[in-house]
Enzyme design. Sequence first.
Site, mmCIF file in Angstrom:
data_model
loop_
_atom_site.group_PDB
_atom_site.id
_atom_site.type_symbol
_atom_site.label_atom_id
_atom_site.label_comp_id
_atom_site.label_asym_id
_atom_site.label_seq_id
_atom_site.Cartn_x
_atom_site.Cartn_y
_atom_site.Cartn_z
ATOM 1 N N ARG A 48 0.842 -1.203 0.000
ATOM 2 C CA ARG A 48 0.000 0.000 0.000
ATOM 3 C C ARG A 48 0.869 1.241 0.000
ATOM 4 O O ARG A 48 1.786 1.378 0.805
ATOM 5 C CB ARG A 48 -0.911 0.002 1.237
ATOM 6 C CG ARG A 48 -1.587 1.344 1.553
ATOM 7 C CD ARG A 48 -2.895 1.513 0.845
ATOM 8 N NE ARG A 48 -3.456 2.841 0.947
ATOM 9 C CZ ARG A 48 -4.469 3.186 1.735
ATOM 10 N NH1 ARG A 48 -5.016 2.292 2.521
ATOM 11 N NH2 ARG A 48 -4.936 4.407 1.729
ATOM 12 N N ARG A 108 -6.221 2.324 -4.518
ATOM 13 C CA ARG A 108 -5.266 1.652 -3.651
ATOM 14 C C ARG A 108 -5.505 0.158 -3.724
ATOM 15 O O ARG A 108 -6.597 -0.276 -4.047
ATOM 16 C CB ARG A 108 -5.368 2.137 -2.215
ATOM 17 C CG ARG A 108 -6.775 1.995 -1.632
ATOM 18 C CD ARG A 108 -7.170 3.294 -0.990
ATOM 19 N NE ARG A 108 -8.420 3.240 -0.277
ATOM 20 C CZ ARG A 108 -9.432 4.039 -0.551
ATOM 21 N NH1 ARG A 108 -9.363 4.899 -1.537
ATOM 22 N NH2 ARG A 108 -10.524 3.996 0.169
ATOM 23 N N ASP A 112 -7.115 -1.275 1.835
ATOM 24 C CA ASP A 112 -7.397 -0.257 2.844
ATOM 25 C C ASP A 112 -8.142 -0.968 3.966
ATOM 26 O O ASP A 112 -9.245 -1.475 3.750
ATOM 27 C CB ASP A 112 -8.251 0.867 2.243
ATOM 28 C CG ASP A 112 -8.526 1.989 3.229
ATOM 29 O OD1 ASP A 112 -7.658 2.252 4.090
ATOM 30 O OD2 ASP A 112 -9.602 2.594 3.145
ATOM 31 N N ASP A 114 -9.764 -0.614 7.686
ATOM 32 C CA ASP A 114 -10.226 0.340 8.688
ATOM 33 C C ASP A 114 -10.771 -0.388 9.908
ATOM 34 O O ASP A 114 -11.307 -1.490 9.800
ATOM 35 C CB ASP A 114 -11.362 1.205 8.123
ATOM 36 C CG ASP A 114 -10.896 2.146 7.028
ATOM 37 O OD1 ASP A 114 -9.775 2.672 7.125
ATOM 38 O OD2 ASP A 114 -11.663 2.353 6.078
#
Length: 148
Positions: A70, A79, A82, A84
Amino acid sequence: MGDREGNLRAAIAKLSRVGEVGAVSSFYETEPMEIKEQNWFVNCAVELKTEMSAAELLEGLLQIERDMGRERVQPKGPRNIDIDILLFGNEIVDEEGLKVPHPAMHERRFVLAPLAEIAPDVIHPVFMRSASEMLSALRSETGAVRKL
């Protein structure tokens, strides 16, 4: 970017570094929200049991992203992965670089659809509403989501 579903599968496998993976939602192809001129994303939600603090977990997740290549070139842009933290039990965390619950999760169909699939009754500790309630309350213009 790249093999979107393969990247998700690889990231889920690497989560064993930071905890025990529980439920995993279906994969959803989702419309970009802020920068429209890019390919659609593929998202999912994963339940993770961990002994780490929220800050330790975040560092572990960022390391997984780095290990997967990344690069943070453009916020909200393309990207390969990701990861979270949406919720951390019932905790509310407001630190530099870490906000839990995720500050915009209640506004994002691409977050709530997979979350409601695996944990429809999980309660947002600020709004005191379940994932399924928040999903039902979204307006239709909050981005298209298609289960793969």
